[in-house]
Design an enzyme around this catalytic site. Structure first.
Site, PDB file in Angstrom:
ATOM      1  N   GLU A   1      -5.281  -8.583   1.153  1.00 11.46           N
ATOM      2  CA  GLU A   1      -5.933  -8.202   2.416  1.00 11.46           C
ATOM      3  C   GLU A   1      -7.405  -7.949   2.174  1.00 11.46           C
ATOM      4  OE1 GLU A   1      -4.277  -4.934   4.689  1.00 11.46           O
ATOM      5  OE2 GLU A   1      -2.230  -5.608   4.273  1.00 11.46           O
TER       6      GLU A   1
ATOM      7  N   GLU B   1       0.797  -1.220   0.000  1.00  8.58           N
ATOM      8  CA  GLU B   1       0.000   0.000   0.000  1.00  8.58           C
ATOM      9  C   GLU B   1       0.836   1.280   0.000  1.00  8.58           C
ATOM     10  OE1 GLU B   1      -2.974  -0.109   3.099  1.00  8.58           O
ATOM     11  OE2 GLU B   1      -3.936  -1.871   2.265  1.00  8.58           O
TER      12      GLU B   1
END
Ligand code: FCB
Length: 444
Positions: free
Chosen positions: A347, A167
């Site tokens: 995720e 991320e």
């Protein structure tokens, strides 16, 4: 009801964690400080004034945790390496005791037949590199490539995959844009330059690891969302388009097309990043896989105050809208717009205010969240997106960044006073779901 959700027979089922959120052992065996160690030193930065010094004490309890992972019947475990544990200053000397920890962890996983999916950078930059300018300093990208090459030399044949970054949107926009995350800088221009250096570091690391020639699949993990206009107004549509360009395309375009999206670049104006000749060639490396983290969609309203998503949609303990359909839509959109490599959902999960009662945690909302997202994922696969695996966030309740220990994402409850782990109802549900998959009709 879950019988009808179909996945390919070879689909990978996993759980995910990250180093700073679970390891603790902040100064053990020669580990250097990271920017998150430093950030937590000011308790005002973390909602409950806590830090990662002990966290889930996974550094000392990893064997029990691997047993826990195995008890779920998953195929794979996604975790990250703390850079400053293996290279305390982020350059120069390697710390052998740090590498030994990951060596033991990999042995324990292998002994249980669990595939290891390693992330190199889940936000914990060595503080020494921060002192030299952090990700604003272009040189950090080269230090990262050196680190990536060393890890891949040592472990590249023992892990199933290596992701460069987790991320980078968060590292740039929360770390440097609004200052909610370490290193706590609030400067829009800096955030955009940092995003460029993160992308550059990804590309340099991919080349450096490829040169090592290890067997692991190489890629990156991006957090992504669809951006929906709140109404049919032209203003809401324009806002949604810009949001998608600034968040998803900003990272995907350089990697897959070798350029920044024009719409976002125009919007950044004078804040546009300094890009050197050859940077895009470095960034635009073929990926063996793309990791997608999905939690919610962006709901874009140009009104003041902004319109909110329908009240009927549940929200998690983070206040995030529960919107499984967004996962199908996102994957189909990415599939249309980019030549995707195999995709992994690296995720997905939710925070809830779990309580332990009579030794049990009943987290029905989490079961519902995971089930509906898996159904949305199966729909995207049925429509042609090549998704190879799903990693539930998270194995354990853990240090949720600036939310400290106040938000629980685990399928296993952690009592931080005793470090006792108690599988929640969702852990049993996930285990049964996976077991049932193995006997259930599949796509092939
Ligand atoms: C993601 C992070 C992960 C965790 C979840 C809830 O953005 O990658 O570490 O904090 O959100």
């Amino acid at each position: 009801m879950t019988d009808s959700i179909r996945f390919p027979a070879t689909f990978t089922w996993g759980v995910a964690t990250s180093a700073f959120q679970i390891e603790g052992a902040a100064t053990a065996d020669g580990k250097g400080p990271s920017i998150w160690d430093t950030f937590c030193r000011d308790p005002a930065n973390i909602i409950d004034g806590s830090n990662g010094d002990v966290a889930c004490d996974h550094y000392h309890r990893y064997l029990d945790d691997v047993d826990l992972i195995a008890s779920l019947g998953v195929d794979a475990y996604r975790f990250s390496m703390a850079w400053s544990r293996v290279q305390p200053l982020g350059s120069g000397a390697w710390n052998e005791p740090g590498f030994d920890f990951y060596d033991r962890l990999l042995d324990a996983l292998a002994a249980k037949g669990i595939a290891a999916h390693l992330t190199l950078y889940h936000w914990d930059l060595p503080q020494a590199l921060q002192d030299a300018g952090g990700w604003l300093n272009r040189d950090t990208a080269h230090r990262f490539a050196d680190y990536a090459a060393e890890v891949s030399r040592r472990f590249g044949d023992r892990v199933a995959s290596i992701a460069t970054h987790n991320e980078p949107w968060c590292s740039a926009n929360l770390g440097y844009g609004n200052g909610q995350f370490a290193p706590g800088v609030a400067d829009a221009k800096a955030a955009i330059q940092v995003s460029h250096h993160l992308l550059l570091s990804h590309g340099l690391a991919m080349s450096a690891m490829r040169a090592v020639g290890a067997a692991a699949k190489l890629g990156i993990v991006l957090n992504q969302w669809t951006a929906d206009p709140a109404t049919d107004s032209a203003a809401d549509h324009a806002l949604a388009e810009l949001e998608y360009a600034r968040s998803v395309q900003w990272f995907m375009d350089p990697i897959f097309k070798g350029s920044y999206p024009a719409l976002a670049l125009r919007a950044h104006g004078a804040n546009a990043p300094v890009v050197h000749d050859g940077d895009f060639a470095a960034i635009c490396q073929p990926l063996d896989f793309l990791g997608v983290n999905y939690y919610f969609r962006a709901f874009c309203s140009a009104e003041t105050p902004p319109r909110q998503p329908p009240e009927a949609h549940a929200r998690t303990d983070m206040g995030w809208e529960v919107y499984p359909r967004g996962l199908t839509e996102l994957l189909l959109k990415l599939h249309r717009e980019y030549p995707l490599p195999p995709v992994y959902i690296t995720e997905n999960g939710m925070a809830s205010a779990d309580r332990i009662e009579a030794g049990a945690v009943s987290d029905a909302a989490r079961i519902d969240y995971v089930r509906t997202h898996l159904s949305a994922l199966a729909e995207a696969i049925a429509q042609g997106v090549d998704v190879r695996g799903y990693f539930l966030w998270s194995l354990l309740d853990n240090f949720e960044w600036n939310s400290g220990y106040a938000k629980r994402f685990g399928i296993v409850y952690v009592d931080y006073a005793t470090q006792q782990r108690t599988p929640k109802a969702s852990a049993r549900w996930y285990r049964d779901f996976i077991a049932q998959r193995r006997g259930a009709p599949t796509l092939d």
